[in-house]
Scaffold this active site. Sequence first.
Site, PDB file in Angstrom:
ATOM      1  N   ASP A 124      57.028  36.372  27.123  1.00 42.46           N
ATOM      2  CA  ASP A 124      56.584  37.657  26.575  1.00 42.46           C
ATOM      3  C   ASP A 124      56.269  37.481  25.088  1.00 42.46           C
ATOM      4  O   ASP A 124      57.135  37.075  24.324  1.00 42.46           O
ATOM      5  CB  ASP A 124      57.706  38.684  26.782  1.00 42.46           C
ATOM      6  N   ASN A 156      55.019  39.997  23.004  1.00 38.32           N
ATOM      7  CA  ASN A 156      55.017  41.189  22.154  1.00 38.32           C
ATOM      8  C   ASN A 156      56.245  42.087  22.319  1.00 38.32           C
ATOM      9  O   ASN A 156      56.243  43.234  21.884  1.00 38.32           O
ATOM     10  CB  ASN A 156      53.737  42.012  22.394  1.00 38.32           C
ATOM     11  N   ASP A 163      57.621  43.634  24.824  1.00 36.96           N
ATOM     12  CA  ASP A 163      57.723  44.764  25.753  1.00 36.96           C
ATOM     13  C   ASP A 163      58.499  44.383  27.015  1.00 36.96           C
ATOM     14  O   ASP A 163      58.611  45.184  27.950  1.00 36.96           O
ATOM     15  CB  ASP A 163      56.342  45.333  26.106  1.00 36.96           C
ATOM     16  N   ASP A 216      53.189  37.704  29.381  1.00 36.16           N
ATOM     17  CA  ASP A 216      51.771  38.041  29.189  1.00 36.16           C
ATOM     18  C   ASP A 216      50.944  36.801  28.887  1.00 36.16           C
ATOM     19  O   ASP A 216      51.477  35.686  28.774  1.00 36.16           O
ATOM     20  CB  ASP A 216      51.641  39.099  28.082  1.00 36.16           C
ATOM     21  N   ASP A 269      44.797  33.268  41.368  1.00 37.97           N
ATOM     22  CA  ASP A 269      45.185  33.745  42.681  1.00 37.97           C
ATOM     23  C   ASP A 269      44.058  34.636  43.192  1.00 37.97           C
ATOM     24  O   ASP A 269      43.569  35.500  42.473  1.00 37.97           O
ATOM     25  CB  ASP A 269      46.478  34.570  42.561  1.00 37.97           C
ATOM     26  N   ASP A 316      45.458  33.827  48.569  1.00 34.94           N
ATOM     27  CA  ASP A 316      46.623  34.540  49.093  1.00 34.94           C
ATOM     28  C   ASP A 316      46.465  34.954  50.553  1.00 34.94           C
ATOM     29  O   ASP A 316      45.433  35.508  50.939  1.00 34.94           O
ATOM     30  CB  ASP A 316      46.836  35.804  48.241  1.00 34.94           C
ATOM     31  N   GLU A 329      47.023  29.934  51.234  1.00 37.00           N
ATOM     32  CA  GLU A 329      48.387  30.175  51.687  1.00 37.00           C
ATOM     33  C   GLU A 329      48.331  30.414  53.191  1.00 37.00           C
ATOM     34  O   GLU A 329      47.637  31.324  53.632  1.00 37.00           O
ATOM     35  CB  GLU A 329      48.977  31.397  50.974  1.00 37.00           C
ATOM     36  N   HIS A 387      57.085  31.615  43.928  1.00 38.35           N
ATOM     37  CA  HIS A 387      57.553  32.946  43.532  1.00 38.35           C
ATOM     38  C   HIS A 387      58.062  33.784  44.702  1.00 38.35           C
ATOM     39  O   HIS A 387      58.550  34.886  44.487  1.00 38.35           O
ATOM     40  CB  HIS A 387      56.415  33.676  42.818  1.00 38.35           C
ATOM     41  N   ASP A 388      57.887  33.295  45.934  1.00 36.74           N
ATOM     42  CA  ASP A 388      58.353  34.041  47.110  1.00 36.74           C
ATOM     43  C   ASP A 388      59.610  33.426  47.719  1.00 36.74           C
ATOM     44  O   ASP A 388      60.123  33.937  48.721  1.00 36.74           O
ATOM     45  CB  ASP A 388      57.281  34.027  48.217  1.00 36.74           C
TER      46      ASP A 388
HETATM   47  O1  ISL Z   1      56.012  36.860  55.967  1.00 34.92           O
HETATM   48  C1  ISL Z   1      55.230  35.981  55.875  1.00 34.92           C
HETATM   49  C2  ISL Z   1      54.726  35.179  57.037  1.00 34.92           C
HETATM   50  O2  ISL Z   1      55.692  34.957  57.993  1.00 34.92           O
HETATM   51  C3  ISL Z   1      54.874  35.619  54.566  1.00 34.92           C
HETATM   52  O3  ISL Z   1      54.945  34.261  54.389  1.00 34.92           O
HETATM   53  C4  ISL Z   1      53.607  36.175  53.958  1.00 34.92           C
HETATM   54  O4  ISL Z   1      52.466  35.762  54.568  1.00 34.92           O
HETATM   55  C5  ISL Z   1      53.609  35.748  52.553  1.00 34.92           C
HETATM   56  O5  ISL Z   1      54.780  36.235  51.975  1.00 34.92           O
HETATM   57  C6  ISL Z   1      52.399  36.220  51.771  1.00 34.92           C
HETATM   58  O6  ISL Z   1      52.682  36.080  50.420  1.00 34.92           O
HETATM   59  C7  ISL Z   1      51.676  36.348  49.509  1.00 34.92           C
HETATM   60  O7  ISL Z   1      51.085  37.607  49.721  1.00 34.92           O
HETATM   61  C8  ISL Z   1      51.929  38.741  49.511  1.00 34.92           C
HETATM   62  C9  ISL Z   1      52.674  38.679  48.184  1.00 34.92           C
HETATM   63  O8  ISL Z   1      53.666  39.658  48.167  1.00 34.92           O
HETATM   64  C10 ISL Z   1      53.289  37.329  47.933  1.00 34.92           C
HETATM   65  O9  ISL Z   1      53.889  37.277  46.678  1.00 34.92           O
HETATM   66  C11 ISL Z   1      52.196  36.316  48.094  1.00 34.92           C
HETATM   67  O10 ISL Z   1      52.602  35.011  47.776  1.00 34.92           O
HETATM   68  C12 ISL Z   1      51.049  39.943  49.555  1.00 34.92           C
HETATM   69  O11 ISL Z   1      49.967  39.777  48.693  1.00 34.92           O
HETATM   70 CA    CA Z   2      54.465  41.397  26.891  1.00 40.00          CA
END
Ligand code: ISL
Ligand code: CA
Length: 563
Positions: A21, A23, A25, A29, A98, A199, A256, A331-332
């Site tokens: 970050d 600034n 907040d 960013d 993305d 995605d 993905e 991130h997931d």
């Molecule tokens: O539940 C799933 C399949 O069994 C997941 O893997 C799903 O396809 C996946 O989580 C998709 O992720 C991506 O798209 C999402 C977003 O929330 C995630 O952060 C992103 O990586 C919706 O855009």
């Molecule tokens: Ca910021």
Amino acid sequence: MKRTWWKESVAYQIYPRSFMDSNGDGIGDLQGVISKLDYLNQLGVDVIWICPIYDSPNDDNGYDIRNYYDIMREFGTMADFEELLAQAHERGLKIIMDLVVNHTSDEHPWFIESRQSPESEKRDYYIWQDGEKGQLPNNWESFFSGPVWEWDEASQSHYLHLFSRKQPDLNWENPKVVEEIHAMVKWWLDKGIDGFRVDAINHIGKAKGYPNAPNPDKLDVVPAHYYFLNLPLVHDKLREMNENVFSHYDIMTVGEAPGTSPREALLYVEEARKELDMVFHFEHMNMDHPGGSQGKWGLKPFPLTRLKQVMTRWQEELHGKGWNANYLSNHDQPRQVSRFGDEGEYRTKSAKMLATFIHTLEGTPFIYQGEEIGMTNVKFDSIAAYRDVEIRNYHQAQRKRGKSEADILKAVWVKGRDNARTPMQWDDSAQAGFTTGEPWIAVNDNYRAINVEQALQDPSSVFYYYQKLIALRKQSDAWVYGRYELLLEEHPDIYAYTRTSAEEKLLIILNFSAREVSLQLPDGLVKASPELLITNADEAEAAKQADLSARMLEPYEAAVYRI
Ligand code: ISL
Ligand code: CA
């Protein structure tokens, strides 16, 4: 196998909200990212994948896009983005964005217009099913709990959303939608970006007629296949996009693709098919899912032999035909050291071992921010501290079913996506140096011990180990292109393999356990004086044990030899 820059690259994933970050907040960013480009240069990575930075109301942290042509206000401006791109390029870093086109935000002007009336010109930009209130068109479950259908009072109709109700799915069968997306993708590529992470791309096709699924409780990967996974439309649309757009630029694309086997993956990545360069598969991410009604939220132990089986299949089946994208966290997903290594005594040791694994497979390695200092999962003591829409929906749904607060928390501690989304730990000052304000999600308490400043001062840190791995990979042909061959298939603790090119053979030895184990390699594999390239063990000790055919491995030891 054709040589390309993206096969020889190492990628680094930034989750901008949690990176830096600038600034105060409390929200990471673009200027924050710019201020850390030298750090990424020092690490030695080549490509940055930046998670969505488009204008968004942030129901799903940017994966719900309101305007594809604008930057999220909290992250900065288009001028900031252009500066980021220029500054990255100046340092030899490429940037991939993305591309979120399975759905938009419900606040996207297309959707606002689409929902206005069944006669709207944009009605067919999305997927609508008439019906009666309370009567769902079918029993499909969304990925974020609850039905995929949302009732729209105004037009007396349901729209489909595979993710949150604020993420309506686009209708890819509508040529106008496809046209809009191509124009948008071109627009970004013309700005000079270096590619896309695409995605949820394998979900863009939905089964004709929206038939009921046989498991109304919760779709797991297998039945979902028939309804919105890897359907033929996905391949038609990707080939079209490749022909019209991707193929006119020198870029990399990685899709993905959860629920995809190596055989299905080849349909995306086989070079002659001209769709995508790589896909992220999830087979190794799903090994610890109990599945069924628990979905991903439980914890099922799995033997190392299963990991070997899965990864070996991907290595062998894609070799010479397509390219792998290798990762253990993003991130997931939970933090890799917490999930596949050890967060306690062997944290740094196991972090280095896991790094060795991902960086010595055939395929492009993806590092997720913080992994290079061995960041761990977080345990907030109340659901209120969590921010993720998936966690919030899961909590709500499970409370309704009577699950206790404590049990829900336990599941979130192991599998929740916020494990990976706590702020990057830069130093041991307040808020880990991430912000001078109040962070949008709390910092992991362990930041005083685990942070970048500490890592940079310690020559034996996880950071410098990554730096060395990345540098070594660049100097060796076998490392990038060599053929993978599994050894000791049945061994419960050791994962070992070779990578072989015309000139060179590498041997990779990984102890995935907290035990000391003895290594017994096949006769004749190792020549008289193997050269140790990197290890996370005491180098002097390792050198003394030059006899690789009978050697003890320390807990979580990793070593790479040229043999
Ligand atoms: O539940 C799933 C399949 O069994 C997941 O893997 C799903 O396809 C996946 O989580 C998709 O992720 C991506 O798209 C999402 C977003 O929330 C995630 O952060 C992103 O990586 C919706 O855009
Ligand atoms: Ca910021």
